[in-house]
Write an enzyme that holds these catalytic residues in place. Sequence first.
Site, short mmCIF file in Angstrom:
data_model
loop_
_atom_site.label_atom_id
_atom_site.label_comp_id
_atom_site.label_asym_id
_atom_site.label_seq_id
_atom_site.Cartn_x
_atom_site.Cartn_y
_atom_site.Cartn_z
N TYR A 337 16.25 -17.84 -47.31
CA TYR A 337 15.59 -17.22 -45.96
C TYR A 337 14.68 -18.41 -45.14
CZ TYR A 337 13.89 -13.38 -42.80
OH TYR A 337 13.47 -12.58 -41.80
N CYS A 338 15.09 -18.78 -44.13
CA CYS A 338 14.29 -19.42 -43.27
C CYS A 338 14.17 -20.86 -44.00
CB CYS A 338 12.87 -19.04 -42.91
SG CYS A 338 11.78 -19.79 -41.68
N VAL A 339 12.63 -21.39 -44.27
CA VAL A 339 12.45 -22.49 -45.07
C VAL A 339 13.06 -22.37 -46.41
CG1 VAL A 339 10.17 -22.03 -45.79
CG2 VAL A 339 10.75 -24.41 -45.39
#
Length: 601
Positions: A337-339
């Site tokens: 998720y994301c970074v």
Amino acid sequence: MADDRQHPMLQYIINNPEAFAQNLAKTLENAGKALAAYIEPREQGKITHESTDELTGVVKTLAQVGEYWASDPQRALEAQGRLWSGYIDLWNSSLKRMMGEQSEPAVKAPVTDKRFADPDWENNQYFDFVKQIYLITSHWAEEMVHEAQGLDEHTRHKAEFYVTQISNALSPSNFLLTNPELLRLTMESNGENLVKGMEHLAEDLKTGKGELKIRQTDPSKFKLGENLGTTKGKVIAQNDVCQVIQYDPTTDTVLKRPLMIVPPWINKFYILDLNPEKSFIKWAVDQGHTVFVISWVNPDERQAQKSFEHYMKEGILNTLDVIKRATRQEEVNAIGYCVGGTLLAVTLAYMAQTGDDRIKTATFFTTQVDFTYAGDLKVFVDEEQISILEKRMAESGYLDGSKMSSAFNMLRSNDLIWSYVVNNYLKGKEPFPFDLLYWNSDSTRMPAANHSFYLRNCYLDNKLSKGEMEIGGQTLDLSRVKIPIFNLATREDHIAPPKSVFLGSGCFGGPVEYVLSGSGHIAGVVNPPVKNKYQYWTGGEARGTLENWLKNAEEHPGSWWPYWDEWIRKNDPAEAKPRKPGANRVKIIEDAPGSYVMNRI
């Protein structure tokens, strides 16, 4: 005879002058406490630097815009004439209205602009005039940036962002004497709202230890492990970087491949486990996935030198080892998720280089691997700003979580900053208890080495997509990642824009299914089927442009979660007996959600 009580200005007259005077004195007393809370840590040397570097950067950027318009007298005159033309139109329409004639406003606020929802912004001529002056001036300022020539793309992006921030801050809705709702509330309560507001301001400055930490929700209504992060599970491993949580099975059979979730460390993992209704983790467990989640440490100076490589090896690769011990399975489905997704992509490229094939499918939630179109966060990334940030991180060994939180809030400053300034400090109200905003305020620090690597290699130099990133002695090439990939973007994402995620899909060497969800970076992901909100689009692989992909994509109502579960099962439907935490002589450390996530800054 007309009823004087209907006169529009009578609602702005003080009802009880004596009570108002007393409350004004209390307001000033509380304002003094707020000022003391601001000054004290600075006098004690606990806050050693101010935002002069940032302000200098803003001035330098906007000066370049001003230089373009001032360099040619005719151009400057034209710009001034455009502004004054708007003012004259407003003056003429206002005169007609004063004389009882019908007149169209010189400018209208968008219907969706919540700042001007009170009827008096339109019905009361004084407030309508103030509103239109503001709109004309802010639109003009935005046009000056758009039309300034000779600016490089990054400078223009920064100038647009700064002008938007200044414009949002100067909105008449943010000030007592120019906001009809605030003025009416102050008169009706004899200033009690201001007393409460200054109390809140002093409390928030104390909570932020001299920095203003605006409360976005009522923190007393939430407690991790009780009404947030409640899915049953156990912490079965931990090190200096993370804890590993395994969740209790709830089905008679489970998918043979366990599911490893790599959340972002910029925020805490329980965004995927807010409550039973919203929890992706619980939902995945209930579908028959054996779920393992990485819970990152909230770092301090001890983790200063923990880099992307440490997070990869001590985080993802170590968790794969833990999963094998706990389940006797090597093949794993992974989510980032994301970074956390960016780190997962880095790890996949590293594993492809080193011949490690334990991850069989990868799912990315709002993840960027190509940062060409990385959105408004690129405003904060250039050599000058990164150097300033690195210098400050060197003092403590980490970036304070409030700095990243402020940056994210500025992406939607009207919703996440100024609406709360008005509500908390001018209306004197407590914010509504909202689990998502509690999580949003539960920010985390970033280790200096890790954050510096991320900003330079991804946002500044975009090395991962170019095949130039080096980590663990390997030069990474995403095209060597051949496993099936489910790449989720969200349509209104300001952090990982859908165009950026779409472009990144082309970096991988295997099949990539691009899926676009409605809403934004959080709500587009945390969208459980039971809510039946938003929608999602499917159209196969991400080829060509996003615009053309959308033309041929199929829109589906509701949540994308079941579609993802089908995709997982198509890749391997094999099932096994449920695996409980602690099996295979794996030591249980503590109950989920664990102690690492409890550490607040």
